[in-house]
Write a protein that holds these residues in place. Structure first.
Motif, short mmCIF file in Angstrom:
data_model
loop_
_atom_site.label_atom_id
_atom_site.label_comp_id
_atom_site.label_asym_id
_atom_site.label_seq_id
_atom_site.Cartn_x
_atom_site.Cartn_y
_atom_site.Cartn_z
N HIS A 145 0.80 -1.22 0.00
CA HIS A 145 0.00 0.00 0.00
C HIS A 145 0.84 1.27 0.00
CE1 HIS A 145 -3.51 -2.49 0.61
NE2 HIS A 145 -2.88 -3.10 1.61
N LEU A 146 2.00 1.25 0.64
CA LEU A 146 2.82 2.45 0.76
C LEU A 146 3.83 2.60 -0.37
CD1 LEU A 146 3.54 2.45 4.60
CD2 LEU A 146 1.79 3.75 3.37
N THR A 147 4.18 1.48 -1.01
CA THR A 147 5.23 1.52 -2.03
C THR A 147 4.75 1.03 -3.40
OG1 THR A 147 6.94 1.19 -0.34
CG2 THR A 147 7.56 0.75 -2.63
N VAL A 148 4.32 -0.23 -3.47
CA VAL A 148 4.03 -0.85 -4.76
C VAL A 148 2.83 -0.19 -5.45
CG1 VAL A 148 3.38 -2.98 -5.94
CG2 VAL A 148 5.03 -3.04 -4.05
N GLN A 149 1.72 -0.08 -4.76
CA GLN A 149 0.53 0.52 -5.39
C GLN A 149 0.75 1.96 -5.84
OE1 GLN A 149 -2.69 -0.05 -2.58
NE2 GLN A 149 -3.31 -1.98 -3.53
N PRO A 150 1.30 2.85 -4.99
CA PRO A 150 1.47 4.23 -5.46
C PRO A 150 2.47 4.38 -6.60
CG PRO A 150 2.37 3.96 -3.24
CD PRO A 150 1.58 2.73 -3.54
N ILE A 151 3.52 3.54 -6.63
CA ILE A 151 4.45 3.61 -7.76
C ILE A 151 3.73 3.20 -9.04
CG2 ILE A 151 6.51 2.60 -8.83
CD1 ILE A 151 7.79 2.44 -6.11
N LEU A 152 2.93 2.13 -8.98
CA LEU A 152 2.19 1.68 -10.15
C LEU A 152 1.20 2.74 -10.61
CD1 LEU A 152 1.59 -2.06 -9.23
CD2 LEU A 152 2.92 -1.22 -11.17
N GLN A 153 0.52 3.37 -9.69
CA GLN A 153 -0.42 4.44 -10.07
C GLN A 153 0.31 5.62 -10.69
OE1 GLN A 153 -2.55 4.49 -6.08
NE2 GLN A 153 -4.27 4.82 -7.45
N ALA A 154 1.46 5.96 -10.11
CA ALA A 154 2.23 7.10 -10.63
C ALA A 154 2.73 6.85 -12.04
CB ALA A 154 3.40 7.41 -9.69
N ILE A 155 3.31 5.69 -12.29
CA ILE A 155 3.87 5.45 -13.63
C ILE A 155 2.77 5.21 -14.65
CG2 ILE A 155 6.05 4.61 -12.70
CD1 ILE A 155 5.19 1.76 -13.28
N GLY A 156 1.60 4.70 -14.21
CA GLY A 156 0.47 4.60 -15.11
C GLY A 156 -0.03 5.97 -15.53
N LEU A 157 -0.08 6.89 -14.57
CA LEU A 157 -0.53 8.24 -14.86
C LEU A 157 0.47 8.99 -15.74
CD1 LEU A 157 -2.79 10.29 -14.24
CD2 LEU A 157 -1.46 11.00 -12.24
N ALA A 158 1.76 8.69 -15.58
CA ALA A 158 2.82 9.46 -16.25
C ALA A 158 3.25 8.89 -17.59
CB ALA A 158 4.04 9.56 -15.33
N HIS A 159 2.81 7.71 -17.95
CA HIS A 159 3.45 6.99 -19.05
C HIS A 159 3.30 7.67 -20.41
CE1 HIS A 159 -0.57 5.41 -20.00
NE2 HIS A 159 -0.08 4.97 -21.14
N ASP A 160 2.29 8.52 -20.60
CA ASP A 160 2.07 9.17 -21.90
C ASP A 160 2.29 10.68 -21.86
OD1 ASP A 160 1.61 7.03 -23.55
OD2 ASP A 160 -0.58 7.13 -23.45
N LEU A 161 2.88 11.20 -20.81
CA LEU A 161 3.00 12.65 -20.66
C LEU A 161 3.78 13.30 -21.80
CD1 LEU A 161 3.64 13.19 -16.84
CD2 LEU A 161 1.51 13.49 -18.11
N GLY A 162 4.75 12.60 -22.35
CA GLY A 162 5.60 13.18 -23.39
C GLY A 162 5.03 13.08 -24.80
N ASN A 163 3.86 12.47 -24.94
CA ASN A 163 3.27 12.34 -26.27
C ASN A 163 2.95 13.70 -26.86
OD1 ASN A 163 3.35 9.57 -25.85
ND2 ASN A 163 1.37 9.25 -26.80
N ARG A 198 11.84 13.61 -19.54
CA ARG A 198 12.35 14.99 -19.59
C ARG A 198 11.36 15.96 -18.95
NH1 ARG A 198 15.93 18.39 -21.65
NH2 ARG A 198 15.27 20.25 -22.79
N LEU A 199 10.08 15.77 -19.23
CA LEU A 199 9.05 16.65 -18.68
C LEU A 199 9.04 16.63 -17.16
CD1 LEU A 199 5.72 16.33 -20.71
CD2 LEU A 199 6.84 18.43 -20.00
N ILE A 200 9.07 15.43 -16.57
CA ILE A 200 8.90 15.34 -15.13
C ILE A 200 10.18 15.57 -14.35
CG2 ILE A 200 6.88 13.85 -15.30
CD1 ILE A 200 8.59 11.45 -14.78
N THR A 201 11.33 15.52 -15.04
CA THR A 201 12.59 15.72 -14.31
C THR A 201 13.27 17.05 -14.58
OG1 THR A 201 13.89 14.63 -16.06
CG2 THR A 201 13.08 13.24 -14.25
N LYS A 202 12.95 17.70 -15.72
CA LYS A 202 13.66 18.91 -16.09
C LYS A 202 12.75 20.10 -16.44
CE LYS A 202 18.15 17.56 -16.30
NZ LYS A 202 18.82 17.24 -17.56
#
Length: 485
Positions: free
Chosen positions: A107-125, A181-185
């Motif tokens: 709940h504290l690590t695995v789920q939130p990482i999966l939710q975060a990368i699912g939300l972020a995966h297309d940001l650079g499109n 690049r978007l989320i880090t710079k």
């Protein structure tokens, strides 16, 4: 294996290098949750959720560009669905095999990482999805004889050319490294750290964990570049923190990739049904006529659900909507089961970073549904028309902003005075945080590629960051501005 769950943030390294008020090594407000109500990984998801790039996804194409039907998916709804599916699969895997993720808390690590990368995966499109990537790539391909090595197509050679291995970043432009690049710079931060996510979340977001020169077309997980040279310092830091090496995927990345496949296969077909292009009965007929699916559990469940709908004798349009819901639910459940089982079967190789095959690669159901989406959605004439318009808009905007970036008085100073009125207008439109990243030495790493590399990064940052509607509107406005003598 504990390293792959590192909750360190890049700001701690970045701020220590700055000669400013943040040089103590801890940027102001670094800890936004002093009471520890949220883990750092939960903070990652929250930071993404409230970020500008995520909001822009509401006006970026999933399949149907700028569709008037507000029930049809955009990149934003698609990304939320991928995040939700990823959380569900991660939970199912952890429940079926406790301890599979080591000492990482579900709940504290695995789920939130999966939710975060699912939300972020297309940001650079870029605008108009894959066709936008193709349009940007084509613009560079048509100018490759001079744009990487000469001042202009009729000019002399640059003092520092963009090296051959970095040119692929532009001639094969891809939204995946642009997301990093978007989320880090590119998001504004007191210490030039973007949204400043944890090392584990950033590692898991690298769908293709290789640079352009290390791509392997024969290996699905390495077939595309995953990060640009401009972010090599970030990637090096991620690997220092997590212990991952070039070409090694974070275990949770496999789940996110599977969820993207599930969303693409089921939910794009769901949109086709909602638009009335095909019916839920058509989808059932396609599945029931396939030799490998006709006797499957999912086809049987859909058939029983349809019989129950028929027995209620509802109005035809209501029955159709109920059937669409049943098709979606049964197909998602079947594919979640497949993805979870595939991960568990390959867990040893996945956790040892030696696995190579996507979890949904051999799913007949997933592949059949992708075929339906390709035939009835991506090949639809209205989609192809808007993609053609979008491609023309991107090509025109690339040329417009290239003139605005390159037509300046001092080549070595990207912020120097523009030499004509149209260039001044174009340069004024470029987002200040993009300009800052290109101009400020604290925000740009290395000298490889020289000034030209930074010019081209600024160009792709600006155009890829646009929404569909903004791109079309701006293209039309730009076409009304005459060229200056």
């Amino acid at each position: 294996m504990a390293g792959i769950w590192s909750d360190k943030r890049f700001v701690q390294k970045r701020s220590a290098t700055l000669t400013s008020a943040t040089a103590s090594g801890a940027a102001p407000n670094e800890e936004s949750d002093p009471q520890s109500w949220r883990s750092r990984f939960q903070q990652d998801y929250d930071r993404l959720l409230f970020s500008t790039p995520v909001r822009r996804l509401s006006d970026k194409t999933q399949v149907w560009p700028m569709d008037e039907n507000d029930g049809v998916r955009t990149r934003l709804t698609h990304s939320h669905e991928v995040a939700n599916l990823a959380r569900s699969i991660g939970s199912r895997i952890a429940t079926k095999r406790p301890g599979i993720f080591g000492d990482a808390d579900l709940h504290l690590t695995v789920q939130p990482i999966l939710q975060a990368i699912g939300l972020a995966h297309d940001l650079g499109n870029p605008p108009f999805g894959h066709q936008g990537e193709v349009a940007i790539s084509r613009w560079f391909e048509h100018r490759k004889d001079w744009i990487f090595s000469m001042y202009d197509k009729n000019g002399k050679e640059l003092p520092i050319s963009v090296p051959e291995h970095l040119r692929q970043e532009f001639t094969n432009f891809d939204g995946n490294p642009q997301s990093l690049r978007l989320i880090t710079k590119l998001q504004t931060h007191v210490a030039y750290a973007g949204i400043d996510l944890t090392a584990a979340t950033l590692a898991a977001s690298l769908k293709y964990p290789v640079s352009a020169e290390n791509r392997r077309r024969d290996k699905p997980a390495l077939k595309k570049l995953g990060y640009f040279h401009s972010e090599v310092d970030i990637v090096q830091w991620i690997r220092e923190e997590t212990g991952l090496c070039e070409g090694q995927r974070h275990p949770l990345t496999w789940i996110m990739e599977a969820c993207d496949d599930i969303a693409y296969s089921v939910l794009d077909v769901d949109d086709v049904m909602k638009k009335g292009i095909i019916s839920p009965d058509d989808v059932f007929a396609i599945l029931a006529s396939h030799n490998d699916l006709k006797d499957s559990d999912v086809v049987t469940r859909i058939h029983r659900s349809f019989d129950a709908v028929h027995a209620q004798k509802r109005r035809a349009e209501v029955a159709r909507d109920v059937k669409i819901g049943y098709v979606r639910a049964h197909l998602i459940e079947a594919l979640i089961t497949t993805a979870s089982a595939s991960f568990l079967d390959q867990a040893a190789a996945i956790m040892a970073f030696t696995h190579e095959t996507p979890l949904m690669e051999e799913s007949v159901l997933c592949n059949v549904l992708k075929g339906v989406a390709n035939q009835y959605a991506f090949s639809n004439s209205s989609v192809l028309r808007m993609e053609a318009i979008g491609a023309a808009a991107i090509d025109g905007l690339m040329s417009f902003f290239w003139a605005a970036i390159s037509d300046r008085s001092d080549f070595n100073n990207l912020a120097s005075r523009r030499r004509n009125a149209k260039a001044k207008f174009g340069y004024s439109l470029i987002s200040p945080n993009y300009v800052e990243n290109a101009v400020d030495n604290c925000a740009v790493t290395g000298g490889e590629g020289g000034v030209r590399y930074r010019e081209l990064r600024l160009l792709t940052d600006m155009v890829s960051g646009m929404t569909d509607t903004f791109a079309i509107k701006l293209w039309r406005e730009v076409n009304e501005v005459p060229d200056c003598p």
